[in-house]
Design a protein around this motif. Structure first.
Motif, PDB file in Angstrom:
ATOM      1  N   VAL A 222       0.865  -1.177   0.000  1.00  6.00           N
ATOM      2  CA  VAL A 222       0.000   0.000   0.000  1.00  6.00           C
ATOM      3  C   VAL A 222       0.903   1.229   0.000  1.00  6.00           C
ATOM      4  CG1 VAL A 222      -1.720   1.308   1.282  1.00  6.00           C
ATOM      5  CG2 VAL A 222      -1.852  -1.193   1.201  1.00  6.00           C
ATOM      6  N   GLY A 223       0.934   1.937  -1.105  1.00  5.51           N
ATOM      7  CA  GLY A 223       1.845   3.067  -1.247  1.00  5.51           C
ATOM      8  C   GLY A 223       2.977   2.735  -2.192  1.00  5.51           C
ATOM      9  N   ASP A 224       3.747   3.761  -2.531  1.00  6.58           N
ATOM     10  CA  ASP A 224       4.816   3.606  -3.514  1.00  6.58           C
ATOM     11  C   ASP A 224       6.018   2.872  -2.940  1.00  6.58           C
ATOM     12  OD1 ASP A 224       3.319   5.037  -5.352  1.00  6.58           O
ATOM     13  OD2 ASP A 224       4.206   6.967  -4.773  1.00  6.58           O
ATOM     14  N   GLU A 225       6.661   2.088  -3.791  1.00  5.70           N
ATOM     15  CA  GLU A 225       7.936   1.473  -3.429  1.00  5.70           C
ATOM     16  C   GLU A 225       8.999   2.564  -3.294  1.00  5.70           C
ATOM     17  OE1 GLU A 225       8.904  -1.700  -6.149  1.00  5.70           O
ATOM     18  OE2 GLU A 225       6.843  -2.472  -6.150  1.00  5.70           O
ATOM     19  N   PHE A 226       9.999   2.306  -2.442  1.00  2.33           N
ATOM     20  CA  PHE A 226      11.045   3.308  -2.285  1.00  2.33           C
ATOM     21  C   PHE A 226      12.380   2.638  -1.964  1.00  2.33           C
ATOM     22  CE2 PHE A 226       9.019   2.898   1.899  1.00  2.33           C
ATOM     23  CZ  PHE A 226      10.096   2.759   2.773  1.00  2.33           C
ATOM     24  N   ASP A 227      13.444   3.361  -2.277  1.00  4.67           N
ATOM     25  CA  ASP A 227      14.800   2.936  -1.955  1.00  4.67           C
ATOM     26  C   ASP A 227      15.357   3.836  -0.875  1.00  4.67           C
ATOM     27  OD1 ASP A 227      15.488   0.776  -3.927  1.00  4.67           O
ATOM     28  OD2 ASP A 227      14.925   2.346  -5.341  1.00  4.67           O
ATOM     29  N   GLY A 228      16.200   3.278  -0.021  1.00  4.68           N
ATOM     30  CA  GLY A 228      16.771   4.074   1.052  1.00  4.68           C
ATOM     31  C   GLY A 228      15.760   4.310   2.147  1.00  4.68           C
ATOM     32  N   GLY A 229      15.961   5.379   2.908  1.00  5.77           N
ATOM     33  CA  GLY A 229      15.067   5.632   4.018  1.00  5.77           C
ATOM     34  C   GLY A 229      15.183   4.543   5.067  1.00  5.77           C
ATOM     35  N   ALA A 230      14.086   4.295   5.747  1.00  4.88           N
ATOM     36  CA  ALA A 230      14.139   3.329   6.843  1.00  4.88           C
ATOM     37  C   ALA A 230      12.751   2.808   7.156  1.00  4.88           C
ATOM     38  CB  ALA A 230      14.736   3.988   8.098  1.00  4.88           C
ATOM     39  N   VAL A 231      12.740   1.606   7.748  1.00  2.00           N
ATOM     40  CA  VAL A 231      11.541   1.037   8.348  1.00  2.00           C
ATOM     41  C   VAL A 231      11.863   0.804   9.814  1.00  2.00           C
ATOM     42  CG1 VAL A 231       9.954  -0.921   8.415  1.00  2.00           C
ATOM     43  CG2 VAL A 231      10.748  -0.032   6.205  1.00  2.00           C
ATOM     44  N   VAL A 232      11.120   1.468  10.688  1.00  2.00           N
ATOM     45  CA  VAL A 232      11.392   1.429  12.123  1.00  2.00           C
ATOM     46  C   VAL A 232      10.427   0.462  12.795  1.00  2.00           C
ATOM     47  CG1 VAL A 232      11.578   2.776  14.249  1.00  2.00           C
ATOM     48  CG2 VAL A 232      12.165   3.827  12.034  1.00  2.00           C
ATOM     49  N   VAL A 233      10.972  -0.441  13.602  1.00  2.00           N
ATOM     50  CA  VAL A 233      10.191  -1.426  14.344  1.00  2.00           C
ATOM     51  C   VAL A 233      10.443  -1.222  15.833  1.00  2.00           C
ATOM     52  CG1 VAL A 233       9.867  -3.889  14.816  1.00  2.00           C
ATOM     53  CG2 VAL A 233      10.267  -3.095  12.465  1.00  2.00           C
ATOM     54  N   GLU A 234       9.367  -1.089  16.596  1.00  2.00           N
ATOM     55  CA  GLU A 234       9.495  -0.945  18.044  1.00  2.00           C
ATOM     56  C   GLU A 234       8.499  -1.870  18.725  1.00  2.00           C
ATOM     57  OE1 GLU A 234      10.396   3.252  19.456  1.00  2.00           O
ATOM     58  OE2 GLU A 234       9.483   3.682  17.497  1.00  2.00           O
ATOM     59  N   ASP A 235       9.032  -2.727  19.578  1.00  2.00           N
ATOM     60  CA  ASP A 235       8.222  -3.703  20.320  1.00  2.00           C
ATOM     61  C   ASP A 235       7.317  -4.513  19.396  1.00  2.00           C
ATOM     62  OD1 ASP A 235       9.289  -3.022  22.816  1.00  2.00           O
ATOM     63  OD2 ASP A 235       7.887  -1.349  23.016  1.00  2.00           O
ATOM     64  N   GLY A 236       7.874  -4.901  18.252  1.00  2.00           N
ATOM     65  CA  GLY A 236       7.175  -5.798  17.348  1.00  2.00           C
ATOM     66  C   GLY A 236       6.186  -5.152  16.406  1.00  2.00           C
ATOM     67  N   ARG A 237       6.084  -3.826  16.431  1.00  2.04           N
ATOM     68  CA  ARG A 237       5.176  -3.112  15.536  1.00  2.04           C
ATOM     69  C   ARG A 237       5.959  -2.127  14.682  1.00  2.04           C
ATOM     70  NH1 ARG A 237      -0.069  -3.492  17.818  1.00  2.04           N
ATOM     71  NH2 ARG A 237      -0.862  -2.665  15.847  1.00  2.04           N
ATOM     72  N   ILE A 238       5.478  -1.878  13.483  1.00  2.00           N
ATOM     73  CA  ILE A 238       6.076  -0.874  12.612  1.00  2.00           C
ATOM     74  C   ILE A 238       5.635   0.500  13.100  1.00  2.00           C
ATOM     75  CG2 ILE A 238       6.205   0.013  10.250  1.00  2.00           C
ATOM     76  CD1 ILE A 238       5.407  -2.897   9.364  1.00  2.00           C
ATOM     77  N   THR A 239       6.597   1.384  13.347  1.00  2.00           N
ATOM     78  CA  THR A 239       6.250   2.720  13.845  1.00  2.00           C
ATOM     79  C   THR A 239       6.536   3.819  12.829  1.00  2.00           C
ATOM     80  OG1 THR A 239       8.405   2.903  14.946  1.00  2.00           O
ATOM     81  CG2 THR A 239       6.557   2.083  16.265  1.00  2.00           C
ATOM     82  N   ALA A 240       7.375   3.519  11.832  1.00  2.00           N
ATOM     83  CA  ALA A 240       7.653   4.505  10.784  1.00  2.00           C
ATOM     84  C   ALA A 240       8.204   3.775   9.574  1.00  2.00           C
ATOM     85  CB  ALA A 240       8.641   5.565  11.267  1.00  2.00           C
ATOM     86  N   ALA A 241       7.914   4.307   8.389  1.00  2.00           N
ATOM     87  CA  ALA A 241       8.429   3.717   7.159  1.00  2.00           C
ATOM     88  C   ALA A 241       8.369   4.758   6.054  1.00  2.00           C
ATOM     89  CB  ALA A 241       7.606   2.482   6.760  1.00  2.00           C
ATOM     90  N   GLY A 242       9.477   4.921   5.353  1.00  2.00           N
ATOM     91  CA  GLY A 242       9.467   5.863   4.242  1.00  2.00           C
ATOM     92  C   GLY A 242      10.854   6.236   3.800  1.00  2.00           C
ATOM     93  N   PRO A 243      10.963   6.872   2.629  1.00  2.00           N
ATOM     94  CA  PRO A 243      12.279   7.232   2.097  1.00  2.00           C
ATOM     95  C   PRO A 243      12.959   8.351   2.862  1.00  2.00           C
ATOM     96  CG  PRO A 243      10.512   8.093   0.697  1.00  2.00           C
ATOM     97  CD  PRO A 243       9.862   7.210   1.701  1.00  2.00           C
ATOM     98  N   ASP A 244      12.190   9.131   3.627  1.00  2.00           N
ATOM     99  CA  ASP A 244      12.762  10.260   4.357  1.00  2.00           C
ATOM    100  C   ASP A 244      12.798  10.044   5.865  1.00  2.00           C
ATOM    101  OD1 ASP A 244      13.011  11.720   1.914  1.00  2.00           O
ATOM    102  OD2 ASP A 244      10.863  12.196   2.032  1.00  2.00           O
ATOM    103  N   VAL A 245      12.525   8.805   6.299  1.00  2.00           N
ATOM    104  CA  VAL A 245      12.523   8.513   7.732  1.00  2.00           C
ATOM    105  C   VAL A 245      13.961   8.454   8.241  1.00  2.00           C
ATOM    106  CG1 VAL A 245      12.005   6.760   9.470  1.00  2.00           C
ATOM    107  CG2 VAL A 245      10.313   7.324   7.711  1.00  2.00           C
ATOM    108  N   ALA A 246      14.230   9.197   9.286  1.00  2.00           N
ATOM    109  CA  ALA A 246      15.561   9.188   9.886  1.00  2.00           C
ATOM    110  C   ALA A 246      15.700   8.003  10.828  1.00  2.00           C
ATOM    111  CB  ALA A 246      15.797  10.489  10.649  1.00  2.00           C
ATOM    112  N   VAL A 247      16.948   7.548  10.999  1.00  2.00           N
ATOM    113  CA  VAL A 247      17.215   6.433  11.893  1.00  2.00           C
ATOM    114  C   VAL A 247      17.213   6.930  13.333  1.00  2.00           C
ATOM    115  CG1 VAL A 247      18.869   4.652  12.553  1.00  2.00           C
ATOM    116  CG2 VAL A 247      18.577   5.258  10.131  1.00  2.00           C
ATOM    117  N   PRO A 248      16.279   6.450  14.166  1.00  2.00           N
ATOM    118  CA  PRO A 248      16.250   6.900  15.561  1.00  2.00           C
ATOM    119  C   PRO A 248      17.511   6.469  16.307  1.00  2.00           C
ATOM    120  CG  PRO A 248      14.218   5.763  14.943  1.00  2.00           C
ATOM    121  CD  PRO A 248      15.212   5.498  13.865  1.00  2.00           C
ATOM    122  N   GLU A 249      17.945   7.301  17.216  1.00  2.00           N
ATOM    123  CA  GLU A 249      19.115   6.953  18.015  1.00  2.00           C
ATOM    124  C   GLU A 249      18.778   5.823  18.982  1.00  2.00           C
ATOM    125  OE1 GLU A 249      20.821  10.247  20.006  1.00  2.00           O
ATOM    126  OE2 GLU A 249      21.067  11.455  18.185  1.00  2.00           O
ATOM    127  N   GLY A 250      19.759   4.950  19.193  1.00  2.00           N
ATOM    128  CA  GLY A 250      19.614   3.909  20.205  1.00  2.00           C
ATOM    129  C   GLY A 250      19.022   2.613  19.719  1.00  2.00           C
TER     130      GLY A 250
END
Length: 402
Positions: free
Chosen positions: A17-45
């Motif tokens: 659902v949504g456009d494919e992208f290269d780069g960026g990030a997919v963020v997973v926290e406690d087993g759930r996706i919390t962010a995803a996209g080409p402009d998502v920054a990598v959270p510290e820690g």
């Protein structure tokens, strides 16, 4: 920090659902996706999974399987698919017969399948309740549960005719199969009315598990998964669903292309397949992979099934690849493996896409998963890595279950 928290970077991401992208990030926290996209920054820690050169895709959904209740290599002892001591088995539940140590679950991971709707077989007009589960991760099936309120399996056509005709009892014809289903729903309607009357008076009411299950179908809580191949049986399935007002999902749909316009008009989805089979019975005479493209082209929402173990479950994606070769649009094929089956069967808010808020059921592939040479390299379910491809040993490795 939870072991189910990390960031995947560098992959070619296919959210479905949504456009494919290269780069960026997919963020997973406690087993759930919390962010995803080409402009998502990598959270510290958070630990980083460098996935450069791979494709990240949501885990696939097998919409119609018998994994765990029709165990591979265990013969009769491992086959609990059909309770054929009576034609109406609405009260039985697939969850009560699943062996989570069945080899089919390991095969599922190797094919990127992270969710399975396990169903009773097609020996009865009314076969019983289905269950949606994750492919791995629990000590018991209950710990892998997505939903136990999915659907009831029903069968039209040759299978129930053959089973009960051989016993010289009803149903032995298509007439009899439809009669069994009609009578069951009429009884469920009366049951529902009597139950409501008793509740209104504050009186006790004796539960009937069979009728209670069918009342849930009538109330829209459970879908009606209709095994049907021939176009005339599909027409009967539609007729019955409209008589009683339940939510119909056509399963198999071999001749669905002959009624594709009608199915689209009524917005009845089709779980199509299995595709890799011979024309082993009369109902499969018109079996063709091209039928799926015709059904989808008419506007019908489709999913794809292996009917595992009829076809090994790891070949789910290969069936989609062949369907694309025979005319199914690539995006439709991806939806047929992910968002569509989850939506048809009531858990589309949890799995099937790479979207914030969804379960982190993710698969890293060596390339485009619809390329037959691509391989699932790493599989995550609820953010836990459960499968890894060992290139040196040339085999997949699953995390210990027990």
């Amino acid at each position: 920090m939870s072991k189910r928290s990390f960031v995947i970077t560098g992959a070619h991401v296919v959210p479905v659902v949504g456009d494919e992208f290269d780069g960026g990030a997919v963020v997973v926290e406690d087993g759930r996706i919390t962010a995803a996209g080409p402009d998502v920054a990598v959270p510290e820690g958070l630990p980083v999974v460098d996935a450069a050169g791979t494709w990240l895709v949501p885990g696939f959904v097998e919409a119609h399987g018998h994994v765990g209740i029709h165990e591979e290599a265990n013969g009769v002892a491992g086959n609990d698919t059909n309770e054929m001591t009576g034609p109406n088995m609405a009260a039985v539940r697939a969850i009560d017969a699943i062996d989570i140590d069945d080899e089919g679950f390991r095969d599922a991971l190797s094919g990127g399948v992270t969710a399975i709707v396990v169903k009773p077989g097609s020996g009865n007009p009314i076969g019983g309740q289905t269950v949606a589960i994750k492919s791995w991760g629990g000590r018991t099936i209950d710990e892998q549960l997505i939903s136990d309120s999915v659907s009831v399996k029903s069968a039209l056509g040759e299978n129930p005719k053959r089973v009960y005709g051989a016993k010289d009892q009803t149903p032995s014809t298509r007439l009899g199969v439809a009669k069994v289903i009609r009578e069951a729903f009429v009884a469920a309607e009366h049951y529902r009315t009597a139950r409501a009357a008793a509740a209104g008076k504050g009186e006790p009411f004796e539960r009937d598990l069979t009728k209670e299950t069918l009342a849930r179908v009538l109330d829209g809580e459970l879908a009606w998964d209709q095994h049907t191949h021939r176009h005339d049986d599909i027409a009967t399935a539609i007729r019955l669903s409209e008589e009683f007002g339940y939510r119909l999902v056509v399963n198999h749909g071999t001749e669905g292309h002959k009624l594709a316009g009608l199915l689209a008009e009524k917005d009845i989805p089709v779980v199509y397949g299995p595709l890799f089979t011979s024309r082993s019975k009369v109902e499969l005479r018109d079996r063709a992979i091209t039928n799926l493209a015709e059904i989808a082209a008419a506007g019908v929402r489709v999913a794809i099934t292996t009917d595992a173990p009829v076809v090994p479950i790891n070949m789910l994606v290969l069936q989609a690849t062949m369907a694309v070769k025979e005319g199914l649009p690539r995006q439709t094929a991806l939806e047929a493996l992910t968002t569509n089956p989850a939506t048809f069967l009531g858990f589309g808010d949890r799995v099937g896409q790479i979207t914030p808020g969804y379960d982190a059921d993710l698969v890293l592939w060596s390339g485009d998963p619809l390329d037959a040479t691509s391989r699932a390299l790493r599989v995550f379910i609820d953010g836990a890595e459960v499968y890894t491809w060992d290139a040196e040993a040339h085999r997949g490795v699953t995390v210990p279950r027990f």
